[in-house]
Write an enzyme that holds these catalytic residues in place. Sequence first.
Site, PDB file in Angstrom:
ATOM      1  CG  ASP A 121      -7.350  13.674   4.240  1.00 11.96           C
ATOM      2  OD1 ASP A 121      -6.670  12.893   4.926  1.00 11.96           O
ATOM      3  OD2 ASP A 121      -7.688  13.434   3.061  1.00 11.96           O
ATOM      4  CD  GLU A 133      -1.822   9.222   1.990  1.00  8.21           C
ATOM      5  OE1 GLU A 133      -1.947   8.504   0.982  1.00  8.21           O
ATOM      6  OE2 GLU A 133      -1.662   8.751   3.133  1.00  8.21           O
ATOM      7  CD  GLU A 177      -5.084   9.483  -1.857  1.00  7.20           C
ATOM      8  OE1 GLU A 177      -4.747   8.658  -0.979  1.00  7.20           O
ATOM      9  OE2 GLU A 177      -5.965  10.353  -1.670  1.00  7.20           O
ATOM     10  NE  ARG A 215      -2.712  -0.112   0.322  1.00 10.93           N
ATOM     11  CZ  ARG A 215      -3.393   0.921   0.804  1.00 10.93           C
ATOM     12  NH1 ARG A 215      -3.400   1.169   2.110  1.00 10.93           N
ATOM     13  NH2 ARG A 215      -4.083   1.700   0.004  1.00 10.93           N
ATOM     14  CE  LYS A 238      -8.381  11.107   8.341  1.00 10.52           C
ATOM     15  NZ  LYS A 238      -8.307  11.716   7.015  1.00 10.52           N
TER      16      LYS A 238
END
Lengths: 200, 200
Positions: free
Chosen positions: B7, B9, B15, B46, B133
């Site tokens: 992974d 972040e 982050e 966002r 993933k």
Amino acid sequence: MQIVCLDLEGVLLPEIWIAVALKTGLKELERTTRDEPDYDKLMRYRLDILDREGIGIGEIREVIGTLDPLPGAVEFTEWLKSRAPLVILSDTFSQFAEPLMAKLGHPTLFCHELVLGGNGHISGYALRLEDQKKKAIKAFRELNFGTIAAGDSYNDLSMLQEADHGILFRPPEKMKTEYPNFPVTEDHEDLRKQIEKRLQ
Amino acid sequence: MQIVCLDLEGVLLPEIWIAVALKTGLKELERTTRDEPDYDKLMRYRLDILDREGIGIGEIREVIGTLDPLPGAVEFTEWLKSRAPLVILSDTFSQFAEPLMAKLGHPTLFCHELVLGGNGHISGYALRLEDQKKKAIKAFRELNFGTIAAGDSYNDLSMLQEADHGILFRPPEKMKTEYPNFPVTEDHEDLRKQIEKRLQ
């Protein structure tokens, strides 16, 4: 999103067995798949010569450590990594490639492995997967990547055909006429332009 | 042959949204999937804030350019690339990650993309693939790789479960008790040891 896959020897690095033949003076090691199309026979032949000469992985890696990437390959790899995910697809062996991969900044490499015995003796080799280059491209397509691939010879053919965009790099003359659909590039600047054109 | 997937972040980078919130002073951007589990809703929220504030990709990248990888992450990545093929699996967007990926030496990254309009306006986002993933790990297994994966949170869970070896890195306390089978690491030295132990 697109991914770029490159062959290694002939595109970024010199042909490792040829270089080992030159550096060790063992001309018999210059034999390639063009002379012996049966890869397993060829590898047995090569490993038998190493055995006979008492050459282990340590000596081979020392020779390989004196080699350099092809002129322009380091800068080209740097550029490419900044533009797209890059995976090198090669039928070389990780233990051979390592000293040269370090000089390229260790891009991600999918390849095979030598089987090592005691004292660095090379007892055999383990192909990770048959036709791994093509299968990797197929897997990347299934992971929803657009695929761009470049290679220099017949063992890249199925990879180039499987990719959305296949590009030849310094191929044999015969290959150019047999596969006129692939654009032909002769240096890294040229290859860079052809890849850039296909990156969205 | 084994491949390592990480992974991004929380493991190698801070982050990014939290950092953008801090740097811009827009506290509303600190909201994460822990507060709003519906990812699409969260992203719309966002992007609406960015719209309202007139913040485009240029401004965001400028902020991100001032960030640094987590302490120790550069050296850890260097080491890991020399030990095994490395692919970063992240649900970030390539345009966000780029300035920080450069600082990590551009390891291969599988992620998603923002949809950009004129003048750097972020008009939306395009997930390359749902549950990418886990699907990447599955694809690598089918390409005959042994798989080692490390991540820090719930969105890494399916990846860790699909891999031959899953490792947690600084996970939430709750996750440690819920998934006691995964070894827990708290710094890069620790993670390095756990990966090394599983590399053949």
